[in-house]
Design a protein around this motif. Structure first.
Motif, short mmCIF file in Angstrom:
data_model
loop_
_atom_site.label_atom_id
_atom_site.label_comp_id
_atom_site.label_asym_id
_atom_site.label_seq_id
_atom_site.Cartn_x
_atom_site.Cartn_y
_atom_site.Cartn_z
N PHE A 53 49.86 50.92 48.20
CA PHE A 53 49.69 51.35 46.82
C PHE A 53 49.92 52.87 46.78
CE2 PHE A 53 47.11 47.99 44.39
CZ PHE A 53 47.69 46.96 45.08
N LYS A 54 51.07 53.27 46.25
CA LYS A 54 51.42 54.69 46.21
C LYS A 54 50.70 55.41 45.09
CE LYS A 54 55.37 57.83 45.71
NZ LYS A 54 56.83 57.92 45.52
N ARG A 55 50.14 56.53 45.42
CA ARG A 55 49.46 57.37 44.44
C ARG A 55 50.49 58.02 43.52
NH1 ARG A 55 44.44 60.47 45.44
NH2 ARG A 55 44.13 61.74 43.58
N LEU A 56 50.27 57.93 42.19
CA LEU A 56 51.20 58.49 41.22
C LEU A 56 50.66 59.73 40.52
CD1 LEU A 56 52.43 55.19 39.52
CD2 LEU A 56 53.42 56.39 41.47
N THR A 57 49.44 60.12 40.85
CA THR A 57 48.82 61.27 40.20
C THR A 57 48.42 62.31 41.24
OG1 THR A 57 46.66 60.19 40.27
CG2 THR A 57 47.96 59.88 38.28
N PRO A 58 48.29 63.57 40.84
CA PRO A 58 48.03 64.62 41.83
C PRO A 58 46.62 64.58 42.39
CG PRO A 58 48.03 65.53 39.62
CD PRO A 58 48.50 64.12 39.48
N ILE A 184 31.23 54.86 30.98
CA ILE A 184 32.51 55.09 31.65
C ILE A 184 32.99 53.74 32.14
CG2 ILE A 184 33.63 56.24 33.59
CD1 ILE A 184 31.66 58.57 33.16
N LEU A 185 34.11 53.27 31.58
CA LEU A 185 34.51 51.88 31.68
C LEU A 185 35.88 51.73 32.34
CD1 LEU A 185 33.54 50.93 28.02
CD2 LEU A 185 32.13 50.64 30.08
N SER A 186 35.97 50.85 33.34
CA SER A 186 37.25 50.53 33.97
C SER A 186 37.95 49.49 33.10
CB SER A 186 37.01 49.97 35.38
OG SER A 186 36.44 50.95 36.22
N VAL A 187 39.07 49.86 32.47
CA VAL A 187 39.68 49.00 31.44
C VAL A 187 41.15 48.69 31.73
CG1 VAL A 187 38.08 49.73 29.62
CG2 VAL A 187 40.19 51.02 29.97
N ASN A 188 41.51 48.58 33.01
CA ASN A 188 42.92 48.33 33.32
C ASN A 188 43.34 46.88 33.12
OD1 ASN A 188 41.19 48.03 35.74
ND2 ASN A 188 43.09 47.34 36.72
N GLY A 189 42.39 45.94 33.07
CA GLY A 189 42.71 44.55 32.75
C GLY A 189 43.37 43.77 33.85
N LYS A 190 43.39 44.28 35.06
CA LYS A 190 43.94 43.56 36.21
C LYS A 190 42.91 43.51 37.32
CE LYS A 190 48.90 44.39 35.57
NZ LYS A 190 50.15 44.85 36.24
N PHE A 191 43.14 42.62 38.29
CA PHE A 191 42.26 42.46 39.44
C PHE A 191 40.82 42.16 38.98
CE2 PHE A 191 45.74 45.22 40.80
CZ PHE A 191 46.21 44.53 41.90
N GLY A 192 40.70 41.38 37.90
CA GLY A 192 39.38 40.96 37.45
C GLY A 192 38.63 41.96 36.60
N ALA A 211 32.39 56.54 24.82
CA ALA A 211 33.04 55.71 25.83
C ALA A 211 34.21 56.47 26.43
CB ALA A 211 33.53 54.39 25.24
N ILE A 212 34.25 56.52 27.75
CA ILE A 212 35.34 57.17 28.48
C ILE A 212 36.06 56.09 29.29
CG2 ILE A 212 35.97 58.90 30.20
CD1 ILE A 212 33.40 60.39 29.50
N PRO A 213 37.31 55.77 28.98
CA PRO A 213 38.03 54.76 29.75
C PRO A 213 38.59 55.36 31.04
CG PRO A 213 39.46 55.58 28.02
CD PRO A 213 38.11 56.28 27.84
N CYS A 214 38.72 54.50 32.05
CA CYS A 214 39.27 54.97 33.32
C CYS A 214 39.92 53.80 34.06
CB CYS A 214 38.18 55.62 34.18
SG CYS A 214 36.91 54.49 34.79
N HIS A 215 40.33 54.06 35.29
CA HIS A 215 40.95 53.05 36.17
C HIS A 215 42.35 52.68 35.71
CE1 HIS A 215 40.99 49.80 39.19
NE2 HIS A 215 39.85 50.29 39.64
N TYR A 216 43.11 53.68 35.30
CA TYR A 216 44.51 53.45 34.93
C TYR A 216 45.35 54.66 35.36
CZ TYR A 216 43.08 56.28 30.87
OH TYR A 216 42.57 57.26 30.05
N TRP A 217 46.64 54.39 35.58
CA TRP A 217 47.67 55.40 35.86
C TRP A 217 47.66 55.97 37.27
CZ3 TRP A 217 47.63 58.82 30.77
CH2 TRP A 217 48.08 58.02 29.70
N MET A 218 46.71 55.60 38.10
CA MET A 218 46.74 56.08 39.49
C MET A 218 47.79 55.34 40.30
SD MET A 218 45.37 58.08 41.89
CE MET A 218 43.67 58.56 41.51
N PHE A 219 47.89 54.01 40.09
CA PHE A 219 48.84 53.16 40.82
C PHE A 219 49.60 52.31 39.82
CE2 PHE A 219 44.87 53.50 43.32
CZ PHE A 219 45.32 54.23 44.40
N LYS A 220 50.86 52.08 40.08
CA LYS A 220 51.66 51.25 39.17
C LYS A 220 51.13 49.83 39.11
CE LYS A 220 55.25 50.11 42.60
NZ LYS A 220 54.82 48.71 42.80
#
Length: 255
Positions: A53-58, A184-192, A211-220
């Protein structure tokens, strides 16, 4: 301004905290007493080494710069338990480590002394540095059956970190009773994980103010759509402010 310098120079009032997003589900919280709490920081490229899983963010902070007082991991997956960062972070002598049993086992395996490690099973409540830490229900399925969410009470400011979880409104009484100021909510909708609609419904269920969304844009591979989350928040939780953070941004919150 570099993040480590920002952490050092930030001064807060008694009823105020500063929140920094590291990307993915990683956050740093600083309080009036100069305590640094970090939850699920992903600081290296171990995901590419382990799973491709390649990191896409700094990277905003090196593991050696972190020097937290409290280091919490919600489960053992590499993007929450950074296998390459933890041994380096542990060289800071005052850091205490917290997590469910699989994380505790890995902390000890990595050579961290047991007196610096605390178990957070679902329902466990610990006070460290005058900060209340409580593990609450999360459903990450067979991917990580020991996964937990986290409640923090920092000088009266109440935060809920969902961790990686599906939408299980019947299992969140502890969170509802806690009445968090910030969710702070993980809302990527994948992997359960929660998707945008489920995250918005959860924010409404628990009565969060922000509400602060997170768990997106780090990996494709992980997906996630913050614009869709905002639209779902307007439908399901219009009374709750949606706060979108860029990586490294400081968000001050006070009572």
């Amino acid at each position: 301004m570099k993040l480590r310098h920002q952490l050092d120079v930030t001064r807060l009032r008694k009823n105020e905290i500063a929140i920094f997003w590291l990307g993915q589900a990683g956050f740093i919280i600083k309080d009036y007493d100069e305590n640094i709490v970090v939850i699920d920081p992903y600081l290296t490229d171990c995901g590419e080494r382990i799973r491709g899983f390649k990191r896409l963010t700094p990277k905003l902070l090196s593991p050696g710069e972190l020097e937290p007082d409290i280091y919490i991991t919600t489960h053992i997956h590499f993007d929450h338990f950074d296998f390459d960062a933890v041994p380096i972070v542990s060289s800071c002598p005052w850091t205490k480590f917290f997590g469910p049993q699989t994380c505790v086992d890995k902390y000890l395996e990595l050579g961290i002394k047991k007196e610096r490690v605390s178990l957070l099973g679902c329902g466990t409540e610990i006070t460290e540095k005058n900060i209340m830490i409580k593990a609450v229900f999360a459903d990450h399925g067979r991917l990580a059956p020991e996964a937990i969410g986290i409640l923090l009470n920092i000088n009266g400011i109440k935060l809920y970190f969902s961790g990686d979880t599906a939408y299980r409104p019947e299992m969140i009484k502890d969170v509802i009773d806690f009445a968090p100021d910030i969710a702070i909510l993980s809302v990527n909708g994948k992997f359960g994980n929660l998707n945008s609609e489920e995250g918005a419904k959860l924010a409404s269920d628990i009565g969060a103010k922000i509400a602060i969304p997170c768990h997106y844009w780090m990996f494709k591979e992980h997906g996630g759509d913050p614009q869709l989350f905002e639209e779902e928040m307007k439908k399901h939780s219009p009374q709750c402010l949606t706060k979108f953070m860029c990586q490294g941004e400081m968000f001050r919150y006070s009572l």
